[in-house]
Scaffold this active site. Sequence first.
Site: not given
Length: 455
Positions: A74, A127, A204, A229
């Site tokens: 982690r 978004y 972004d 994406k």
Amino acid sequence: MSPALNLPPAGFNGHHANGASSNHKPRSDGFNTLSVHVGSSPDPSTGAVIPPISLSTTYAQAAPGLHKGFEYSRSDNPNRNALENLLASIEKGGEEAMAFGSGSAATGVVVQALGSGAHVLSVNDVYGGTYRYLNRVATEIQGLDVTLLDLERVDEDVIRENIRENTKLIWLESPTNPTLKLMDVARLAQIARSHPAQPLLLVDNTFLSPYYSSPLLLGADVVLHSLTKYVNGHADVVMGALIVPPSTSEKHRAFKDKLRFLQNATGAVPSAYDSWLAQRGAKTLGLRMRQHGVSALKVAKLLQSHPLVEEVMYPGLEGSRTYDLAWRTLSAHAKRWIEEDVLLRGLHHSSAGSSPPEGGFPFSGMISFRLPTHAQALAFLTSTRLFTLAESLGGVESLVEHPASMTHAGIPKEEREELGITDGLVRLSVGIEDVEDLLDDVRQALERSARAEAA
């Protein structure tokens, strides 16, 4: 972050064809070279050219606290570290990257790092997932206050009036999703830095990817990506990332350290396998983005010429409201490719210097366009053969979606319509298929849309 094993630095320049290093560095490596090599040194134990997937959750220690840079997956994992090094190298101006289990997880960590009672000034056309987190999650959990503004069009005085003493962050998408508004990042960075509150500026960069845009070089303090994406590019990974530049103040250093702390403390990390897949996808990012852009420009021109289409939103399309800004803010490597390859192949007429070329230029693969009615939009959406009706974007395959009823359905109808997200708006993610096939698909879908109106 613990040091990664066998990983070249972000500015790596030293590969020979046989994998040996060299001290001879006549020039900085280009975008595609960095994409292929950073974080991908041959495995020292086997010589494997592609690094292995490290699925182990824990790592042996020679003595308590004495280890090889890894304790628990982690906190650090070789594959995630390799991906983060790669991202910091191709997002120009970046020094450190942090990978997350999704773009929404990255969004959450940024907002959490602001603390309680903060104010965020955000572009209004944002978004849907970001809108939901800012306005429904963070407002309830940490008392966040959010102001939404059309940061593409409002003047500087209005922006300054909306920055408060407790404004910690200005949130940009550029271009925005789905109406492709384009932000003047350098202008907004100057406003933020000259205001007494000195809020941080986040961009972004998902729609343009590190290939077409370098927001950190324009003055951004943080860049966010949904790696799902374009960076991964194969529609098989959900992941996000934050990239930050070298710290220029104690404030920036503290914010970066808090982001890294929260990445580990919240456990919002990607798996080793997903990190490996995203790094594999990023190796071809530059090549894919070129094809996305070339094909999207041709599709945008077709849409612009069709009598049924009311409006086409593609900043690289000549006549676009932000055409000059799009050219001015292109990354150096994308502009060089367009000037040296696209223009020289005779696809467009060149206008040397700072002016954009005549005839348009590739500017990523996202297009939105407006049809007169919902019925016509629905006919188009259900008539395509190669454009699959699905959410998301940026994969090798072409997608089509209806923002008002899909990605932005969670935004109240009145707000959607104010933003231009009407029932006739259609969004395309142009893939890398043969462009003539895509053009034929768009033509026949538009013909069916016209018949739907006639009926």
